[in-house]
Design a protein around this motif. Structure first.
Motif, PDB file in Angstrom:
ATOM      1  N   HIS A   1     -10.407   5.489   3.296  1.00 46.73           N
ATOM      2  CA  HIS A   1      -9.266   5.790   4.164  1.00 46.73           C
ATOM      3  C   HIS A   1      -8.627   4.492   4.647  1.00 46.73           C
ATOM      4  O   HIS A   1      -9.300   3.620   5.195  1.00 46.73           O
ATOM      5  N   VAL A   2      -7.305   4.374   4.447  1.00 45.64           N
ATOM      6  CA  VAL A   2      -6.550   3.189   4.863  1.00 45.64           C
ATOM      7  C   VAL A   2      -5.484   3.615   5.862  1.00 45.64           C
ATOM      8  O   VAL A   2      -4.712   4.549   5.600  1.00 45.64           O
TER       9      VAL A   2
ATOM     10  N   ASP B   1       2.183   1.937  -3.484  1.00 39.69           N
ATOM     11  CA  ASP B   1       1.210   1.792  -4.566  1.00 39.69           C
ATOM     12  C   ASP B   1       0.716   3.180  -5.003  1.00 39.69           C
ATOM     13  O   ASP B   1       0.179   3.945  -4.192  1.00 39.69           O
TER      14      ASP B   1
ATOM     15  N   ARG C   1      -2.459  13.907  -5.540  1.00 39.35           N
ATOM     16  CA  ARG C   1      -1.329  12.993  -5.422  1.00 39.35           C
ATOM     17  C   ARG C   1      -0.054  13.748  -5.084  1.00 39.35           C
ATOM     18  O   ARG C   1       1.005  13.506  -5.648  1.00 39.35           O
TER      19      ARG C   1
ATOM     20  N   VAL D   1       0.833  -1.206   0.000  1.00 37.63           N
ATOM     21  CA  VAL D   1       0.000   0.000   0.000  1.00 37.63           C
ATOM     22  C   VAL D   1       0.868   1.257   0.000  1.00 37.63           C
ATOM     23  O   VAL D   1       0.593   2.227  -0.717  1.00 37.63           O
TER      24      VAL D   1
ATOM     25  N   ARG E   1      -1.799   3.950  -6.500  1.00 38.36           N
ATOM     26  CA  ARG E   1      -3.252   4.077  -6.417  1.00 38.36           C
ATOM     27  C   ARG E   1      -3.690   4.666  -5.078  1.00 38.36           C
ATOM     28  O   ARG E   1      -4.877   4.867  -4.850  1.00 38.36           O
ATOM     29  N   PHE E   2      -2.731   4.942  -4.217  1.00 37.91           N
ATOM     30  CA  PHE E   2      -3.022   5.572  -2.933  1.00 37.91           C
ATOM     31  C   PHE E   2      -2.317   6.916  -2.852  1.00 37.91           C
ATOM     32  O   PHE E   2      -1.186   7.071  -3.324  1.00 37.91           O
TER      33      PHE E   2
ATOM     34  N   ARG F   1      -3.384   6.696   4.253  1.00 36.25           N
ATOM     35  CA  ARG F   1      -3.461   6.804   2.802  1.00 36.25           C
ATOM     36  C   ARG F   1      -4.920   6.820   2.366  1.00 36.25           C
ATOM     37  O   ARG F   1      -5.797   6.285   3.038  1.00 36.25           O
ATOM     38  N   ILE F   2      -5.168   7.420   1.182  1.00 43.01           N
ATOM     39  CA  ILE F   2      -6.501   7.502   0.600  1.00 43.01           C
ATOM     40  C   ILE F   2      -6.493   6.795  -0.753  1.00 43.01           C
ATOM     41  O   ILE F   2      -5.639   7.081  -1.603  1.00 43.01           O
ATOM     42  N   ALA F   3      -7.451   5.876  -0.963  1.00 45.71           N
ATOM     43  CA  ALA F   3      -7.562   5.193  -2.252  1.00 45.71           C
ATOM     44  C   ALA F   3      -8.007   6.186  -3.319  1.00 45.71           C
ATOM     45  O   ALA F   3      -8.952   6.935  -3.121  1.00 45.71           O
ATOM     46  N   GLN F   4      -7.297   6.184  -4.446  1.00 47.21           N
ATOM     47  CA  GLN F   4      -7.604   7.101  -5.535  1.00 47.21           C
ATOM     48  C   GLN F   4      -8.557   6.485  -6.556  1.00 47.21           C
ATOM     49  O   GLN F   4      -8.970   7.144  -7.511  1.00 47.21           O
TER      50      GLN F   4
END
Length: 413
Positions: free
Chosen positions: A307-308, A79, A110, A76, A81-82, A289-292
């Protein structure tokens, strides 16, 4: 500071509402909420409860997906994507989370801390060498002005990063003192992004961050990796973790007989000691981190803008990814493919700069402590901060110089 939160009453209600949410979720047995409460010195039992619930635990009340698995955590953090912010460029659930202060800067999906994700690190490998040399120089100056008894936190570990950063960023000498004061007032910034602080601490931190940005803007340009915004993000993200890592390392050396003596006999081992401390007691324990985009983690669907939270300390205890300590107290590290690189402050250009600076500061400081104060020992009980789930820093750490190089048990001091 957002106008909505400039009045103490509105800000106080927001902080209280957030903290009540953490307490409610914790009372329902949510281990992530108990971590965010941050009311104990060792949160590892709660971290292990997260691990026991699978590779991805969904904290429903706090609407956060939490990871303690080592391999998944690294995935993660690296990645694309986050990101640090939502797709719209804001903070996740900004209306509920504690105010983060102006160090977050202009909203970008980003970017982090004012540095584009594809930018080059503001602190290069060559800069890391320079920061370490500055850390050694400042450490000797600080120690030389201290008596036989002092507080390792207030008198050394908290002051060192500010003085080194002021010099490294090229601030005029006349502004060093104010820079140090303001950075000290921002000390709870990293923790405040996930855990609400008291009203006084929050207001002080928000005001200090705003003034700190103004101070830096007077001396640094508006663009590039050394802009005022990037420098502010670097300073805030380096100061507290550096102090935490220094104190964690010194405390850990006292837990095994002979380790402090061994370091004093060979101060060049400071780098290995700091690397090991980063694995066992990392200076950043929780990353956000936030998923995009819509995606899956270990078969668990995460919606876009979800939210991760990555539990760094727990992930680095995962025996599947973390080498066991060797006889000399350090583990074998394989970094060619990135697997052996400690987690936390990992990923984009800003994180790389922060990690390099924290490493350089802490190992330079520990080397000088071993060289100049081999008789240093705890002289009382080390007390950790409350409401500090990210750094788990020390509030105070009384120490004394003695005639022996051996570090003694605080209880026997």
């Amino acid at each position: 500071m957002t106008t909505q939160w400039t009045t103490p009453s509105a800000l106080g209600r927001r902080l209280q509402r957030t903290y009540v949410g953490h307490w409610f979720a914790g009372s329902q047995g949510d281990p992530y909420a108990l971590i965010l409460r941050a009311q104990r010195d060792d949160p590892s039992p709660y971290e292990e409860k997260v691990r026991a619930r699978g590779p991805v635990f969904h904290s429903e009340v706090l609407d956060t997906w939490v990871i303690a698995d080592g391999a998944l955590a690294r995935s993660v953090l690296t990645d694309v994507r986050f990101g640090a912010l939502t797709r719209a460029g804001g903070r996740y659930r900004a209306e509920l989370l504690p105010p983060a202060g102006p160090e977050i800067g202009p909203a970008r999906a980003r970017e982090h801390g004012g540095v584009p994700a594809d930018a080059q690190p503001a602190v290069s490998a060559q800069d890391e060498v320079a920061v370490e040399a500055l850390a050694e120089q400042v450490s000797r100056t600080l120690l030389g002005a201290l008596g036989a008894d002092f507080d390792l936190v207030a008198d050394f570990a908290r002051r060192l990063p500010a003085q080194v950063l002021a010099e490294f960023l090229g601030l005029p000498a006349a502004g060093h003192g104010r820079f140090e004061e303001l950075l000290a007032d921002c000390a709870r910034s990293l923790d405040s992004r996930l855990c609400p602080q008291t009203l006084d601490i929050t207001r002080t931190g928000l005001g200090a961050a705003a003034e700190l940005r103004e101070l830096l803007a007077r001396h640094l340009g508006d663009g590039g990796p050394r802009s005022a915004q990037a420098a502010l993000a670097l300073a805030v993200d380096v100061a507290a973790p550096s102090g935490a890592l220094i104190c964690n390392a010194f405390e850990a050396l006292g837990s095994s007989p002979g380790q402090w003596d061994a370091l004093c006999q060979n101060p060049e081992k400071a780098d290995a000691v700091m690397a090991e401390t980063w694995w066992r007691q990392p200076p950043v324990r929780v990353e956000s981190r936030i998923a995009q985009e819509d995606l899956e983690l270990a078969g668990v669907p995460i919606p876009a803008d979800g939210h991760v939270a990555i539990l760094i300390a727990a992930a680095q205890r995962d025996p599947a990814v973390t080498p066991a300590p060797t006889e000399n107290g350090t583990g074998a590290r394989e970094s060619g493919d990135g697997v052996g690189v400690p987690l936390g402050l990992l990923g984009d250009a800003h994180s790389t700069s922060a990690a390099r600076t924290v490493r350089a500061l802490s190992r330079g400081a520990l080397r000088v402590l071993a060289q100049e104060a081999p008789g240093l020992r705890p002289s009382g009980t080390a007390v950790r901060l409350r409401r500090a789930p990210v750094t788990l820093g020390h509030a105070r750490f009384p120490v004394a110089r003695t005639g022996s190089g051996a570090l003694t048990d605080p209880g026997a001091a």
